[in-house]
Design an enzyme around this catalytic site. Structure first.
Site, PDB file in Angstrom:
ATOM      1  N   ARG A  78       9.991  -6.040  -2.899  1.00 45.44           N
ATOM      2  CA  ARG A  78       8.590  -6.053  -3.325  1.00 45.44           C
ATOM      3  C   ARG A  78       7.820  -5.065  -2.455  1.00 45.44           C
ATOM      4  NH1 ARG A  78       4.167 -10.082  -1.670  1.00 45.44           N
ATOM      5  NH2 ARG A  78       2.453  -9.299  -2.924  1.00 45.44           N
ATOM      6  N   HIS A 121      -2.639  -4.445  -3.061  1.00 45.08           N
ATOM      7  CA  HIS A 121      -2.456  -5.193  -1.813  1.00 45.08           C
ATOM      8  C   HIS A 121      -3.588  -4.739  -0.873  1.00 45.08           C
ATOM      9  CE1 HIS A 121       0.796  -7.614   0.425  1.00 45.08           C
ATOM     10  NE2 HIS A 121      -0.218  -7.539   1.254  1.00 45.08           N
ATOM     11  N   GLU A 166      -2.567 -11.946  -3.229  1.00 42.47           N
ATOM     12  CA  GLU A 166      -3.442 -12.898  -2.556  1.00 42.47           C
ATOM     13  C   GLU A 166      -4.925 -12.667  -2.838  1.00 42.47           C
ATOM     14  OE1 GLU A 166      -2.362 -12.866   1.600  1.00 42.47           O
ATOM     15  OE2 GLU A 166      -0.526 -13.953   1.208  1.00 42.47           O
ATOM     16  N   ASN A 284       2.913 -17.063  -1.705  1.00 42.17           N
ATOM     17  CA  ASN A 284       3.080 -16.587  -0.324  1.00 42.17           C
ATOM     18  C   ASN A 284       2.757 -17.754   0.596  1.00 42.17           C
ATOM     19  OD1 ASN A 284       3.312 -14.125  -1.606  1.00 42.17           O
ATOM     20  ND2 ASN A 284       1.527 -13.185  -0.640  1.00 42.17           N
ATOM     21  N   TYR A 286       3.027 -19.344   4.661  1.00 45.32           N
ATOM     22  CA  TYR A 286       3.321 -19.155   6.089  1.00 45.32           C
ATOM     23  C   TYR A 286       3.256 -20.461   6.879  1.00 45.32           C
ATOM     24  CZ  TYR A 286       3.463 -14.246   5.108  1.00 45.32           C
ATOM     25  OH  TYR A 286       3.849 -13.040   4.579  1.00 45.32           O
ATOM     26  N   GLU A 345       6.344 -14.199  -0.524  1.00 52.08           N
ATOM     27  CA  GLU A 345       6.273 -13.875   0.913  1.00 52.08           C
ATOM     28  C   GLU A 345       6.518 -15.142   1.713  1.00 52.08           C
ATOM     29  OE1 GLU A 345       2.722 -12.035   2.500  1.00 52.08           O
ATOM     30  OE2 GLU A 345       2.627 -10.639   0.802  1.00 52.08           O
TER      31      GLU A 345
END
Ligand code: GAL
Length: 442
Positions: A78, A121, A166, A284, A286, A345
């Site tokens: 990606r 992005h 995002e 995504n 984290y 991600e």
């Protein structure tokens, strides 16, 4: 089989990057300025005072990076297309900019890799920001045109598309708060920008459907929001952050409406565009976030709190793999028409060094968390590690290293870390575990 090998056959392993974070070459081949060139030039915005002007110099060194991807063997890659390379002022066509991605896509395909292209992005052409940026509806229309231009050139070869990376982070941190470009700090005044960026997503989906056979999805940041205590006030604060971070952006895409009366004047036509069916929904992830009720007079309906009792990454982010399982199962529960998921991600920063055992542990635990969600009936089709290379980590400059490959930012030399070898091995073992049995010859 347990753990990573239990992920289904055809599960797509990959890596993720983004244009401004790796390419450099910000003034080459006709690229126009973006809001990140402007933002990084403002004193105090970036922790180490750096910018993406050189970054990993991927624009010139992409053949070497392609070789790294080939060695890694994870078939998904990606990357993002820099809007200001293709349309320096946000309109027209700079063919030399698009040539770069054309070569990259051909290179990826000839190495047996599957290109997943993000169209935005975060590097908005500065000219469009000067005209009002995402606060202006016209920016969404420009984005739809840009998507058509890219699809006309790459639509025959890109296998997966993520129109907008995002949207929640871009708007909440770039328009509502000030941590990312353009750093406007409008608080609730940023709501129209949220709608326009979602509309941009919808217009791009429409353009890509017309111009490509590739699969079309998203890459939305999600985190589970934890109240610090079970008190009604803290739970109320958590619901507020969940509303703005997760639901404001996922509900219109997956349900065709905004939650809780937000953006109530959005037209049905806009919502129909925003909620067009997708081939995958990209997540995504984290870490989880904890909040408490705000102090009286606070401008926000929640206050961030520390999460204790978990290891932390180099960034200080709590490592909670089970929260990824909860997130994936929670999305399935909340959204009945959820398309297949891809983790677009997931990764972690740790200080420089080649023996990054902590990163191996993080990735291993998070891949197992994905396998756990799959075991609980969630249709997850892929996992993309953030990131292939150490890179320019936005407001944190070069202080945070997320790469499977270490980059020496003096010499730009690349050296694969232990995590690179480990990830390559997982991909290989998964492939072996799912290889169809050889037909017997008699
Ligand atoms: C995401 C973003 C990436 C990368 C990552 C690590 O929010 O999409 O560009 O910076 O965070 O912080």
């Amino acid at each position: 089989m347990s753990g990573i090998e239990s992920l289904p056959a055809g599960f797509l392993f990959g890596t993720s990057t983004a244009a401004y974070q790796i390419e450099g070459a910000v003034a080459e081949d006709g690229r126009g300025p973006s809001i990140w060139d402007t933002f990084t030039a403002q004193p105090g915005r970036i922790a180490d005072g750096s910018s993406g002007a050189v970054a990993c110099d991927h624009y010139h060194r992409w053949p070497a990076d392609l070789e790294l991807l080939r060695r890694l063997g994870a078939p998904g890659y990606r990357f993002s297309i820099a809007w200001p390379r293709v349309q320096p002022d946000g309109t027209g066509l700079n063919a030399r900019g698009l040539d770069f991605y054309d070569r990259l896509v051909d290179g990826l395909l000839s190495a047996g890799l599957q290109p997943m292209a993000t169209l935005y992005h975060w590097d908005l052409p500065q000219r469009l920001e000067d005209a009002g940026g995402w606060l202006r509806r016209d920016t969404a229309l420009r984005f739809g045109e840009y998507a058509s231009v890219v699809a006309a050139r790459l639509g025959d070869r890109v296998t997966h598309w993520c129109p907008v990376n995002e949207p929640n982070v871009a708007i909440l941190q770039g328009y509502a708060q000030t941590g990312l470009a353009p750093g406007r700090g409008l608080l609730f005044g940023a709501l129209p920008a949220a709608h326009h960026l979602l509309l941009a997503h919808g217009l791009a989906v429409e353009a890509l459907r017309r111009g490509s056979h590739g699969r079309i999805g998203t890459a939305t940041n999600h985190f589970p929001v934890w109240p610090v205590t079970a008190s009604e006030a803290d739970r109320g604060a958590a619901a507020q952050l969940d509303l703005f971070w997760n639901r404001l952006f996922a509900d219109p895409v997956l349900l065709g409406r905004y939650p809780h009366g937000l953006l109530a004047d959005a037209s049905p036509d806009d919502l129909a565009l925003i909620s067009q069916p997708l081939d995958f929904y990209g997540v995504n992830y984290y870490n989880p976030i904890a909040v408490r009720a705000p102090a009286p007079g606070s401008p926000l309906p929640f206050e961030y709190a520390d999460i204790t009792g978990h290891p932390v990454t180099g960034f200080g982010w709590p490592v909670v793999p089970a929260a990824l399982t909860d997130l994936l199962t929670g999305l399935k529960a909340r959204y009945p028409a959820l398309p297949p998921l891809i983790v677009t991600e997931n990764g972690c920063s740790y200080p420089a060094g080649l023996d990054d055992t902590a990163r191996v542990d993080y990735l291993d635990a998070h891949l197992r968390a994905v396998a756990e969600a799959v075991g609980r009936g969630v249709d997850v089709r892929g996992y993309y590690c953030w990131s292939l290379l150490d890179n320019f980590e936005w407001a944190d400059g070069y202080t945070q290293r997320f790469g499977l490959v270490e980059v020496d930012f003096e010499t730009l030399e690349r050296t694969p870390r232990r995590s690179f070898t480990w990830y390559a091995e997982q991909v290989r073992r998964h492939r072996e575990a799912h290889r169809p049995p050889r037909a017997k010859r008699d």
